[in-house]
Design an enzyme around this catalytic site. Structure first.
Site, PDB file in Angstrom:
ATOM      1  N   HIS A  42       0.846  -1.193   0.000  1.00  0.00           N
ATOM      2  CA  HIS A  42       0.000   0.000   0.000  1.00  0.00           C
ATOM      3  C   HIS A  42       0.879   1.240   0.000  1.00  0.00           C
ATOM      4  O   HIS A  42       2.096   1.152   0.206  1.00  0.00           O
ATOM      5  CB  HIS A  42      -0.867   0.015   1.269  1.00  0.00           C
ATOM      6  CG  HIS A  42      -0.048   0.215   2.506  1.00  0.00           C
ATOM      7  ND1 HIS A  42       0.661  -0.808   3.096  1.00  0.00           N
ATOM      8  CD2 HIS A  42       0.233   1.328   3.227  1.00  0.00           C
ATOM      9  CE1 HIS A  42       1.316  -0.330   4.137  1.00  0.00           C
ATOM     10  NE2 HIS A  42       1.085   0.962   4.243  1.00  0.00           N
ATOM     11  N   HIS A 123       5.537   6.376  -0.933  1.00  0.00           N
ATOM     12  CA  HIS A 123       6.364   5.194  -1.188  1.00  0.00           C
ATOM     13  C   HIS A 123       5.549   3.933  -0.928  1.00  0.00           C
ATOM     14  O   HIS A 123       4.563   3.958  -0.199  1.00  0.00           O
ATOM     15  CB  HIS A 123       7.608   5.198  -0.277  1.00  0.00           C
ATOM     16  CG  HIS A 123       7.259   5.065   1.170  1.00  0.00           C
ATOM     17  ND1 HIS A 123       6.845   6.150   1.927  1.00  0.00           N
ATOM     18  CD2 HIS A 123       7.213   3.994   2.001  1.00  0.00           C
ATOM     19  CE1 HIS A 123       6.571   5.748   3.151  1.00  0.00           C
ATOM     20  NE2 HIS A 123       6.786   4.438   3.227  1.00  0.00           N
TER      21      HIS A 123
END
Ligand code: ATP
Ligand code: MG
Length: 176
Positions: A42, A123
């Site tokens: 995620h 990220h």
């Protein structure tokens, strides 16, 4: 008896096909450390930490009031932070992602939530406690983001599991 709090965060989930592509790539390279499970891949938008269960409704209403635009992330950087977090990141951050993170942050702060003060660094974590940056060539993955999710992070016998509590669509671009 009071119910235990929930560990909450908003994130963009990685669809199963992309998660497979990323974990296939990861398996082909010598990557040390603790890999993130495919179903947990995620991109965190906002971390809320421990919250009373009653706050879930507040957070759902807040998320539903946003009208974010969809975007595609081009993950083209492989990097490792000093804390051993190995991740993929986009070298160009789409404006729609910045807007979503900014608008969500403003709403959360106005509602009284306390958030991370460090600048947003989008990220996707591949592994934690990674001792060094692997010498693997940097891969490129295209990630069409179509929704964002409120998760409860839970400790289970099989490790950390993220339970989706609510999901909201990102608005596709209008046809030209
Ligand atoms: P575990 O900590 O159990 O190994 P995890 O880091 O995936 O697994 P959480 O610690 O619940 O699970 O974190 C959920 C998400 O929130 C992750 O993306 C994590 O990087 C992020 N996160 C956790 N703590 C913070 C924090 N203090 N500030 C910002 N983001 C955080
Ligand atoms: Mg953690």
């Amino acid at each position: 008896m009071s119910t235990p709090p929930l560990r909450l965060f908003f994130a963009i989930p990685c669809c199963p096909q992309l998660a497979r592509d990323i974990t296939d790539w990861r398996a082909q390279h010598a990557i040390d450390g603790k890999p993130v499970a495919p179903e947990n891949l995620h991109m965190t938008l906002a971390f809320l930490g421990s919250q009373p269960r009653g706050q879930v409704e507040v957070l759902e209403a807040l998320a539903a009031s946003l009208e974010p635009n969809a975007f595609t992330l081009h993950l083209d950087r492989l990097a490792r932070w000093k804390n051993g977090l190995l991740h993929l990141a986009p070298s160009k951050v789409p404006g729609a992602l910045c807007d979503l993170e900014h608008d969500l942050r403003e709403l959360l702060l106005t509602a009284g939530f306390t958030l991370e003060t460090r600048p947003f660094k989008p990220h996707l974590t591949l592994a934690r406690h990674c001792p060094k940056l692997p010498s693997a060539p940097t891969p490129t993955f295209d990630w069409p983001a179509t929704e964002f999710t409120l998760y409860a992070s839970e400790n289970t016998a099989k490790g950390t599991r993220y339970r989706a509590l609510g999901q909201w669509p990102l608005r596709p671009p209008a046809p030209a």
